[in-house]
Design a protein around this motif. Structure first.
Motif, mmCIF file in Angstrom:
data_model
loop_
_atom_site.group_PDB
_atom_site.id
_atom_site.type_symbol
_atom_site.label_atom_id
_atom_site.label_comp_id
_atom_site.label_asym_id
_atom_site.label_seq_id
_atom_site.Cartn_x
_atom_site.Cartn_y
_atom_site.Cartn_z
ATOM 1 N N GLU A 118 35.358 -17.449 17.663
ATOM 2 C CA GLU A 118 34.871 -16.441 18.269
ATOM 3 C C GLU A 118 35.739 -16.027 19.448
ATOM 4 O O GLU A 118 35.458 -14.708 19.813
ATOM 5 N N GLN A 119 36.219 -16.725 20.218
ATOM 6 C CA GLN A 119 37.167 -16.379 21.531
ATOM 7 C C GLN A 119 38.211 -15.457 20.778
ATOM 8 O O GLN A 119 38.928 -14.776 21.565
ATOM 9 N N GLU B 70 37.184 -12.252 20.390
ATOM 10 C CA GLU B 70 36.991 -11.313 21.480
ATOM 11 C C GLU B 70 38.363 -10.963 21.967
ATOM 12 O O GLU B 70 38.577 -9.707 22.635
ATOM 13 N N THR C 291 43.345 -6.617 22.296
ATOM 14 C CA THR C 291 43.223 -6.408 23.687
ATOM 15 C C THR C 291 44.613 -6.551 24.332
ATOM 16 O O THR C 291 44.791 -5.934 25.455
#
Length: 182
Positions: free
Chosen positions: A128-129, A132, A136
């Motif tokens: 999940e991290q 994220e 980016t």
């Protein structure tokens, strides 16, 4: 009498006159792609005996002072450096601070050390991290894989710390790879 060294986790922003004993894990040139590859700095990852990882930086203006002394895997004594907050746009360690070399920084290779300083450092992130961080530009993982198994006791009769074996499934590989950690 043994030398007293500061540990990386205790560093706070400002000028540091204490001495740290660290291993240089990796170093590379950071170049500005908008200015035709102009050298901005030499970046590095340093680790201490407590497995604390910290990013170090030598600006382009003073990089020649230190460049010839940089050897990946070697242990160094480091003093007279600046400690700054980590740049959130270019953060290679989990620590809140980074080390910036300056004209007064002493960075000397140690011939011997009594400390056990890791030769590698790994960061594990939950799936999940990682999602994220996608697109980016804030995290730069070297290896992506799936943790498949953990064995907590390896009995290979080597003295020292208990060993843990992790089995990772790496993307692009047909079989599993075993990686051992001390």
């Amino acid at each position: 009498m043994a030398n007293s060294y500061t540990v990386l986790v205790d560093l706070r922003a400002g000028r540091c006159s204490n001495t740290a004993e660290v291993r240089l894990l990796r170093f590379w040139e950071a170049k500005n792609i908008n200015k035709r590859g102009q050298l901005m700095s030499v970046e590095m990852l340093l680790v201490d005996e407590h497995s604390t990882l910290i990013q170090g930086s030598v600006s382009a203006t003073i990089q020649l002072t230190f460049r010839g002394r940089l050897t990946e895997g070697s242990v160094y004594t480091l003093s007279g450096f600046n400690v700054t907050r980590s740049n959130p746009k270019f953060r290679l360690s989990d620590g809140p601070v980074s080390i910036c070399f300056n004209e007064g920084t002493a960075f000397e290779k140690s011939a011997t050390t009594t400390r056990i300083i890791p030769t590698e450092h790994f960061r594990f992130r939950p799936y999940e991290q990682i999602l994220e961080f996608a697109n980016t530009g804030k995290q730069l993982p070297d290896v992506m894989g799936e943790l498949r198994a953990i064995r907590s006791t390896i009995t290979d009769r080597l003295p020292g710390a208990q060993r843990v074996m992790l089995t990772l499934r790496l993307e692009g590989y047909a079989r599993f790879s075993d990686i051992r950690f001390l």
